[in-house]
Write a protein that holds these residues in place. Structure first.
Motif, PDB file in Angstrom:
ATOM      1  N   ARG E 222       0.817  -1.226   0.000  1.00 50.43           N
ATOM      2  CA  ARG E 222       0.000   0.000   0.000  1.00 50.43           C
ATOM      3  C   ARG E 222       0.845   1.269   0.000  1.00 50.43           C
ATOM      4  O   ARG E 222       0.434   2.288  -0.515  1.00 50.43           O
ATOM      5  N   LEU E 310      -5.997  -2.473  -2.014  1.00 52.65           N
ATOM      6  CA  LEU E 310      -4.660  -2.511  -1.428  1.00 52.65           C
ATOM      7  C   LEU E 310      -4.168  -1.154  -0.943  1.00 52.65           C
ATOM      8  O   LEU E 310      -3.193  -1.075  -0.189  1.00 52.65           O
ATOM      9  N   ALA E 311      -4.801  -0.061  -1.343  1.00 53.86           N
ATOM     10  CA  ALA E 311      -4.304   1.235  -0.916  1.00 53.86           C
ATOM     11  C   ALA E 311      -5.357   2.061  -0.179  1.00 53.86           C
ATOM     12  O   ALA E 311      -5.128   2.492   0.947  1.00 53.86           O
ATOM     13  N   GLN E 315      -5.618   2.852   3.932  1.00 56.19           N
ATOM     14  CA  GLN E 315      -5.456   4.245   4.342  1.00 56.19           C
ATOM     15  C   GLN E 315      -6.597   4.689   5.228  1.00 56.19           C
ATOM     16  O   GLN E 315      -6.399   5.375   6.220  1.00 56.19           O
ATOM     17  N   SER E 321      -5.360  -4.792   4.271  1.00 58.90           N
ATOM     18  CA  SER E 321      -5.891  -4.663   2.920  1.00 58.90           C
ATOM     19  C   SER E 321      -7.345  -5.099   2.935  1.00 58.90           C
ATOM     20  O   SER E 321      -7.760  -5.861   3.801  1.00 58.90           O
TER      21      SER E 321
END
Lengths: 295, 673, 152, 269, 352
Positions: E222, E310-311, E315, E321
């Motif tokens: 990520r 995945l990002a 966040q 994830s």
């Protein structure tokens, strides 16, 4: 145009076994000379002819269907036929059964087998004109019938009904004339090519037939014909045999030989006259055609 | 939320006898969006209409359903009334509760239920009716007439005399058509050329008529009022502007044995020729198939003898474009050739001829200068047999129709023959004599009674040649069905009244123009009774024998009718049409053009969608509202649902379907009450 | 299907007809006062060519037990060829429908001209009777009920 | 072409001479898997690959905008892909001068539910035999009506509306599908038994006379709906009734966009 | 965390347990073969649960459907009136899901609670007891599985209420993970022979991890992902995507939905507002009313899915994830797309 075939299934039909034996002989002679094999169907039966066609619709289709199936079983898809009536019946049957599934089912019930279809009945005239071609016919002539005046008589079933008999013009057929020309003869145009001879009424209404035959013969005579060429056993019989009656009843003697066109072909191609059974005809042939017979 | 008014008619007792209209009104009152639902004894009466009109204003309706008789009856009435009240007329729909309900059901409960369902469905549909406006199309007041026979000439003259420009396109080198070749005309026996040629000259001189002879229509695009036509002017090899028509070229041309088309093959012409002396334009044309220069590369005699130097061997076909508002198709007919009849020896016996050939033999300007002679040996025919219905009404020949003109011209021929060959015998074989027309039957009677034509009812089976006493005769064998006998006639000549059929190329032209034709290739009229000179394609009109066999008076009447239709169209600068046309959502369309394939009117064209820099992003269908007739075929075939039909949108039909299958419990209760 | 056990089954049959021939033919049946079954309800369209198979599917979705589609006889189309295209479309629709198990006795295609008021009346009676005998289109309605169950 | 080597050579030439902007073909993935690959660099033509499990119908990529943006395209085609490409030509989705077909004889075996066993265009690109009634179609035809209905209704019920059938089909080229149209929403987009029935029925109908029987829809379907049987049956009917086989002749009009005056109307009263 | 006892239970005992669950009128959902598919369906008879099969084959669709159905009404309307919909929440036992699926539910919990408590999801969650089957058979893991790379474990217990794993040929290890699990066990253990044990699945199934061919750790990805947003290589990897929704619909954590009004067929004015599964791979997903689509190309839509997994999710919610490595998307993808392969491939090649 088809590439010339080397072998056809052959359906002679009843007449050619009997009184039209000479038609059969002559036809085979011609085809042998052409190098085309006619393989007679094993176990063929009557096509029903006009009789079945009058009496019983189902029978009129079932009989030809049986023979058509035999063609298929022999591994061929085309069958050569000499007799105009047989040709008409077989061809009509293929066309009818293709479209009428109800009739087809009925026929199959009678036959106790499936009607396979896919067989094409061909009259020998059709084969000679469309697959063999005039050039090849001409090439085989060894004794041309020079200046022999021939009128070709097609009768009814070779050109009618037009949906069935498709190989020549309905109103003015010319295939037999062309063949006669190839044989070196003079193909004389005459108006009676497709008139009726009375056909099977010959037994029940012989006076009618006599009238019709007289008209035909008179026109042939007027056209200065020496011989009438035919492709139908019944036409031949009527035209030939009734000349005797005309002689007896009306004192008219036409002396007009009536020959199968294959007889004339065989002759031109050099076949022995003895082989061609001219003696089987009632009107004497020798006196008119002597010159050609003895070539 | 919609504001819909529902107005239910009793139609006196016609509806109210089996439909409980009060209940229908009550049921509709409960439907969401229905703000008023009333019933009235006669909605179509003035007070009835007034109820609706006032409600439209007072209740601010945006949709109206009138439940009454068939829309074919009163839709127009109520839409007009709605418009008067300020509502877009297309926001009104008719619910047919009379023809489709009260008149066909006896049980009152069932009929009432069905009436409620019909009305409800219409309410649901009307929610989605759009405000439509009739379509206006600009009109170019310029006509094209295709075919320069009598019908085309008449149509062109009528339109031109009405003050509109006309483009007349004729395929052969001269106008005049078949009529120019006729001897005399029935039932008056006046000379055909004498009445026709003044008309031909008038065409040539008319300031509003632009004549393209020796020319053919190449393509037609566009739509009513706005056609764009390309015309191919075939290379004449003669500069018509400098040619004076002196005829010296024709005189000197060494190629002389070409069968003349005008003489129906009975006379000869040269390779450079004017088809007949009165031709319009009276300018020659080089027949390149027979010209020695074109076939062998040398000769050029015509060029040498031409004073004004008008010969142009190098000329090529030229395509000209014309903008046209209406098209009249007057492409005429031809007759079956004698060779079509082998049973009559057509083609084999020179003395078996067609009616049109007989016209030339009888014509004073014909190859025999009007003397009747046998084509074979020039002998005077002592006996002539006329066969009517040669090919016509004969399914075996593929022609089911009556050629219509033959009975009359056969009678005329028999008469002319008698006048020319006194003491000759004219036999006519006929199936029926159809002589319905002013002075027609009298004419036939004259042929039979005064001129002693022998009419034999029956058909001929065969004609054959026979030499009798050194002369070739024709033996005609037929039947006399009145006597029930076979007959045989020895004749000198046989004339076949052979069947009339459309000109060669009629179907190809119809395809270019986009108008339908029947199995015989006769052009189809929009309605056999009420719109006989209009085709189904707007702006395309029909005149003369291109539509069906017709005689001269009929062709002329047709032509004038078509000309009048054209002028009606041209009487306005713009044309108004129903707004029921298809539309394409170009965002959804992805250009498979199935719609184009199924459109009977060629109303779909292809439009390129470009981005700002001019690149083509995709090609989509576009409807030409001028051509579209609103059948909706494009919509049903469109998988993406990118098309829709104004007035019959998918949404309207969808809602109507939903409306039908739903009878709310409320509505059911109303019925049970 | 809101059918009470002791209520008579009243089939819902929808007819999609063209305005030139069949609609007018149905009008003629009316003006001739021919009596026929009340279960068929008409939706008027310009042409059979306008009839999308989606209409028929939707009719069943909304609870129809039978459908009639009718227009001008071949050759009579006001738009010259709409019914020809429709005929092919319906033939294939017929194929697909019967392949997925829709009893095609529920869908009747017909040509009824503007002059055939009698034929229209007979058609309606015939289809109504047939659908009545077949009963409600339960296998299809079941799909709708299952769908509605998802929205309890 | 006879081998993948010839295809590579041709592809290299096409790319080098800039006659095409991209070559679509099969590449070898990890293990024994093959995936569609897209080659723009003539150096990389060696990545083109072909063996018996190259079962994708690559023609579907010809309608992707990112692929089309490369200008003229070359595509490796088996029998079914070639039929699809020709079908796209006939429906004006592609111009024949914009696509180079690199034809290869196919002996794909298919995977899972043997989508290739009923194939008849392996080589040459003409039908090898009359469309046979395959066993699965016969099985359906042997069922009584209600059973058929239940069979398909049960199949369709599983549909989750992932639209993989549509997305993988080269002939579902509408930019916006009928199911994505509201006003009116002819077909519910909710995965419910009713909407699912109409959706799958409509898709089959829309493919009449157009489906090339590549079987990709059924292969892609994650819930295993037998869309292939439906489409194969209809293709067979179209062939029998109108003597039309989709994608054989790019000039031939799709059967529902044309007619004959004597078309069958036995089913019409 | 309170540690609960483990027990050994025989195959026969497990069967009895299932029968008791049914007898106690729980709604029992377990993988069942329908056609050629394995899917979660209501079980009516104990023998419908085929233990061997559910251990070896993964269901095509994830069990998220039990809590977040492919379609469900959120309100109903009749004319102008609107009515709330209460989701039916029968006491349910969800039997036989995998540890990755169970973890997926924990991830979904965050989505359905962070700004609004989705009552439909939560009520179903509450009413459901989860009996997980650890991937304890040799055939449980295939070449698509990569839970180890995204912080999962084939024997993990998180998200489960009871955890089953194989213990020899004919016996199972049954671990009680939560109180909910204990309640279920207590109410249904009549006649079930439970032999106490101190083992844990995790201890004895270490060997399963060797079955994994995909072991690369993606959890750290990520941080790197943003660098690859415009990567050509990512485009290349996803070029063949055709834009169907199989990946999203089979995913245990994809949770996008579409809201549509469904008129009730056969009625007018009645209907429901329903929530249907949607997928970011659909072209329509981001299409604006005006026709513009910010994700015009399919590779952009694919990228969105990878980045969301995945990002973006890590966040926003945690360091985890939104992918649990179950491998369903690559197993079902008709053109063989593979998130694991794409990401490892692109990262492996370095920045484009």
């Amino acid at each position: 145009m088809d590439i010339e075939k080397r072998e056809y299934a052959y359906y002679p039909g009843c007449s050619l076994e009997g009184m039209a034996k000479e038609f059969d002989i002559a036809t085979k002679e011609v085809f042998t000379r052409l190098g085309i094999k006619l393989s007679e169907l094993a176990d063929w039966s009557c096509c029903g002819a006009t009789a079945a066609h009058y009496k019983d619709r189902l029978l009129a289709y079932a009989l030809p269907a049986r023979n058509l199936n035999l063609v298929g079983k022999s591994g061929k898809s085309e069958v050569a036929i000499s007799c105009a009536a047989c040709f008409s019946r077989l061809k009509t049957t293929t066309m009818q059964l293709e479209h009428d599934s109800k009739l087809k089912a009925e026929v199959e019930l009678v036959l106790e087998e499936k009607y396979e279809g896919g067989v094409k009945p061909l009259h020998i005239l059709e084969i000679l004109m469309q697959s063999v071609g005039t050039a090849r016919l001409q090439a085989l002539v060894t004794k041309p019938l020079k200046s022999l005046r021939v009128v070709s008589y097609y009768g009814c079933l070779l050109v009618r009904p037009p949906e069935v008999a498709t190989f020549d013009d309905l109103e003015n057929p010319t295939s037999m004339d062309k063949i006669m020309e190839c044989m070196g003869a003079v193909a004389v145009d005459w108006p009676m090519k497709t008139e009726c001879c009375g056909a099977s009424l010959t037994l029940s209404k012989s006076d009618w037939v006599l009238n019709l035959v007289e008209k035909l013969l008179r026109e042939a005579k007027d056209a200065k014909a020496q011989v009438i060429a035919v492709a139908c056993p019944l036409c031949q019989a009527n035209l030939d045999m009734r000349q005797i009656d005309l002689q007896n009843q009306k004192r008219i003697d036409f002396k007009m030989p009536v020959l199968y066109f294959t007889q004339l072909m065989a002759l031109a191609m050099g076949a022995q006259k003895e082989k061609l059974s001219f003696h089987r005809h009632l009107v004497e042939v020798q006196s008119t055609l002597g010159a050609y017979l003895n070539q | 939320m919609a504001r819909i008014g529902v107005f239910i008619c009793w139609c006196g007792e016609n509806i109210s006898r089996t439909v409980d209209v009060v209940k229908v009104a009550e049921a509709m009152a409960g439907v969401p969006g229905v703000v008023t639902s009333v019933e009235y004894k006669y909605m179509c009466s003035d007070p009835g209409q007034k109820i609706m009109k006032e409600s439209i204003k007072n209740d601010a309706l945006d949709g109206v359903v009138v439940a009454l008789c068939s829309p074919l009856m009163h839709e127009k009435t109520f839409r007009t009334a709605a418009e008067e009240a300020g509502l877009n007329p297309f926001l009104l729909e008719v619910a047919n509760i009379r023809e489709h309900c009260s008149w066909v059901h006896e049980n009152k409960e069932e009929a009432t239920k069905k009436a409620i369902a019909i009305t409800r469905s219409t309410v649901e549909r009307v929610r989605y009716n759009l405000q439509l406006k009739n379509i206006t199309v600009p009109i170019t007041a310029r006509a094209m007439v295709v075919g320069g026979g009598i019908a085309g000439i008449q149509a062109a003259l009528d339109i031109a005399n009405g003050g509109h420009e006309v483009v007349l396109v004729e395929r052969t080198p001269s106008i005049g058509g078949h009529m120019a070749g006729l001897s005399e005309t029935f039932p008056t026996l006046d000379c055909s050329q004498c009445i026709l040629t003044p008309r031909m000259v008038e065409v040539a001189r008319h300031p509003k008529i632009k004549l393209y002879s020796y020319a053919e229509v190449e393509s037609v695009s566009g739509f009513v009022g706005n056609f764009e036509v390309k015309i191919r002017k075939k290379a004449r090899s003669v500069d018509t502007s400098s040619c004076t028509g002196c005829g010296i070229c024709q005189e000197k041309c060494p190629q002389k044995n070409i069968a003349s088309e005008f003489e129906e093959g009975l006379g000869k012409r040269k390779a450079i020729y004017v088809p007949f002396p009165q031709a319009v334009p009276n300018k020659p044309v080089i027949d390149r198939k027979h010209c020695l220069y074109f076939t062998k590369g040398k000769c050029k005699i015509c060029e040498k003898v031409c004073g004004p130097k008008a010969i142009r061997y190098e000329q090529e076909d030229e395509i000209v474009e014309e903008r046209i508002g209406a098209i009249v198709l007057a492409t005429g007919y031809e007759t079956l050739p004698a060779t079509f009849f082998p049973e009559y020896g057509g083609g084999r016996y020179p003395d078996v001829i067609t009616g049109l050939q007989f016209e030339r033999l009888a014509s004073a300007s014909g190859p025999t200068s009007g003397e009747l002679k046998r084509p074979s040996d020039g002998r005077r025919p002592e006996t002539v047999v006329f066969l009517s219905c040669a090919g016509s009404r004969d399914l075996a020949k593929g022609i089911s129709y009556c050629s219509k003109i033959c009975c009359m011209y056969v009678a005329k021929h028999a008469m002319l023959y008698q006048h020319k060959v006194h003491g000759g015998k004219a036999y006519v074989f006929y199936m029926d004599v159809r002589a319905s027309g002013k002075n027609y039957d009298e004419f036939v009677r004259r042929a039979i009674e005064q001129d002693k034509a022998i009419y034999v009812r029956g058909r001929v089976a065969r004609v054959y040649e026979k030499e009798i006493e050194g002369v070739k005769k024709l033996v005609v064998k037929g039947a006399d069905t009145l006597l029930g006998e076979q007959v045989e006639i020895v004749a000198d000549m046989v004339v076949l009244a052979s069947a009339v059929k459309p000109s060669v190329g009629a179907a190809a032209l119809a395809q270019k123009v986009g108008t339908p034709y029947d199995q015989h290739h006769f052009y189809s009229e929009a309605h056999p009774k009420l719109r006989p000179v209009e085709s189904n394609t707007a702006g395309i009109f029909l005149a003369g024998a291109a539509q069906a066999p017709k005689d001269i008076p009929e062709s002329v009447a047709d032509a004038s009718a078509a000309a009048s239709k054209v002028q009606i169209l041209f009487s306005r600068k713009e044309m108004e049409r129903d707004p029921y046309v298809s539309m394409v959502n170009s965002d959804r369309c992805f250009g498979c053009f199935s719609c184009e394939a199924v459109c009977p009117y060629r109303a779909i064209s292809r439009k390129e969608i470009k981005n700002r820099s001019g690149e083509v992003l995709k090609v989509v269908a576009e409807v030409n509202a001028g051509l579209c007739q609103g059948c909706g075929g494009c919509i049903a075939i469109c998988r993406a649902k990118a098309c829709d039909l104004a007035g019959y949108t998918d949404q309207q039909i969808f809602s109507a379907i939903r409306g039908f299958n739903t009878t709310s419990t409320y509505e059911e209760e109303v019925v049970k009450k | 299907m809101s059918m009470n056990m002791n209520m008579k089954f009243e089939p819902k049959i929808m007819a999609f007809v063209c305005q030139w021939c069949t609609y007018t033919g149905a009008d003629l049946a009316g003006t001739s006062r021919m009596q026929y079954s009340p279960y068929v309800k008409i939706i008027k369209l310009p042409c059979t060519g306008r009839i999308d198979v989606q209409f028929i599917v939707k009719a069943f979705e909304e609870g129809a037990d039978g459908v009639i589609v009718s227009g001008c006889h071949p050759g009579d189309c006001h738009y010259t060829s709409g019914n020809y295209y429709a005929r092919r479309r319906f033939e294939m629709f017929h194929e697909l429908m019967s392949f997925v198990g829709v009893d095609m006795r529920r869908i009747q295609f017909a040509w009824v001209s503007a002059a055939e008021g009698r034929k229209w009346a007979e058609l309606v009676n015939e289809v109504s009777k047939r659908v009545e005998e077949l009963g409600p289109f339960n296998v299809f309605h079941a799909l709708r009920e299952q769908a509605n169950e998802l929205n309890p | 072409m006879n081998s993948i080597h010839e295809v590579r050579e041709e592809a290299r030439k096409l790319l080098e001479e800039k006659r095409v902007g991209m070559v679509i073909g099969y590449g070898k993935g990890k293990g024994k898997k093959n995936y569609p690959i897209f080659i723009t660099d003539p150096q990389k033509v060696e990545e083109l690959h072909f063996e018996s499990d190259c079962f994708y119908n690559l023609a579907v990529y010809l309608r992707k905008p990112e692929v089309c943006s490369h200008g003229k395209l070359a595509i490796v085609v088996k029998g079914c892909d070639a039929r699809s490409v020709r079908g796209l030509f006939s429906e004006n989705q592609l111009k024949s001068e914009e696509v180079v077909m690199l034809e290869l004889k196919c002996d794909a075996k298919g995977i899972g539910r043997d989508k290739c066993t009923t194939c008849r265009v392996k080589n040459p690109l003409t039908p090898e035999e009359k469309n046979p009634i395959d066993g699965e179609i016969a099985k359906i035809l042997a069922m009584p009506m209600e059973e058929r209905f239940r069979f398909f209704a049960e199949e369709f019920k599983r549909c989750i509306r992932c639209y993989a059938c549509r997305q993988i089909c080269p002939h579902c080229f509408c930019k916006t599908c009928i199911v994505e149209k509201s006003e009116p929403q002819w077909i519910s987009s909710t995965p419910s038994p009713l909407g699912n029935w109409s959706w799958n029925f409509t898709r089959a109908f829309h493919l009449i006379g157009r489906c090339v029987e590549c079987g990709e829809c059924a292969r892609a379907c994650p819930v295993g709906i037998r869309l292939d049987i439906l489409n194969r049956y209809l293709a067979k009917s179209v062939e029998e009734k109108y003597q039309f086989i989709a994608g054989m002749d790019e000039k031939a009009a799709p059967p529902l966009t044309t007619y004959k005056q004597n078309d069958n109307q036995d089913f019409i009263r | 965390m309170k540690s609960y006892n483990s027990s050994i239970v025989t195959k026969q005992g497990l069967k009895q347990l299932i029968e008791n669950i049914l007898a106690h009128k729980y709604r029992l959902l377990a993988p069942k073969k329908s056609g050629e598919q394995l899917s979660f369906e209501t079980i009516l008879r104990a023998e419908e649960v085929v233990l061997n099969q559910l251990l070896r084959t993964m269901t095509t669709l994830s069990p998220k459907e039990v809590f977040f159905p492919r379609t469900e009404p959120v309100l109903r309307y009749t004319g102008q009136e609107m009515h709330d919909v209460e989701p039916p929440t029968p006491e349910t036992v969800l039997f036989g899901i995998r540890p990755c699926d169970a973890r997926g539910l924990e991830l979904l919990d965050k989505v359905f609670t962070w700004d609004y408590n989705d009552k439909f999801y939560l009520k179903r969650r509450e009413a459901t007891t989860i009996v997980t089957f650890a991937c304890s058979d040799q055939a449980s893991v295939d070449e698509h599985c990569f839970c180890l790379g995204v912080g999962g474990d084939p024997t993990a217990s998180s998200g489960s209420d009871l955890l089953l794993s194989t213990n020899g040929d004919d016996a199972f290890l049954l671990e009680v993970i939560t109180e909910k699990g204990e309640r279920l066990l207590n109410s249904c253990k009549e006649g079930v022979e439970l032999q106490a044990s101190d083992k844990r699945a995790a201890d004895q199934l270490e060997a399963i991890k060797d079955r994994f061919v995909r072991k690369q750790d993606l959890t750290e990805v990520r941080h790197k992902m943003p660098e690859y947003f415009d990567s050509d290589q990512l485009v290349q990897e996803t070029y063949r995507c055709l834009g169907c929704g199989i990946c999203a619909m089979s995913c245990p954590t994809c949770h996008c939905f579409d809201i549509v009004d469904e008129p009730k067929a056969g009625t007018l004015g009645e209907g429901a507002r329903v929530k249907n599964w949607d997928a970011c791979s659909f072209a329509l997903f981001t299409k604006h009313a005006g026709g513009h689509n910010p994700r015009e190309l399919q590779c952009q839509r694919c990228r969105q899915r990878y980045f969301h997994k995945l990002a973006y999710y890590p966040q926003k919610f945690s360091e985890e994830s939104l992918c649990v490595g179950c491998g369903r998307c690559s197993r079902s993808c008709p053109v063989g797309l593979d998130i694991y392969q794409a990401v490892t491939h692109v990262l492996g090649k370095g920045r484009a």
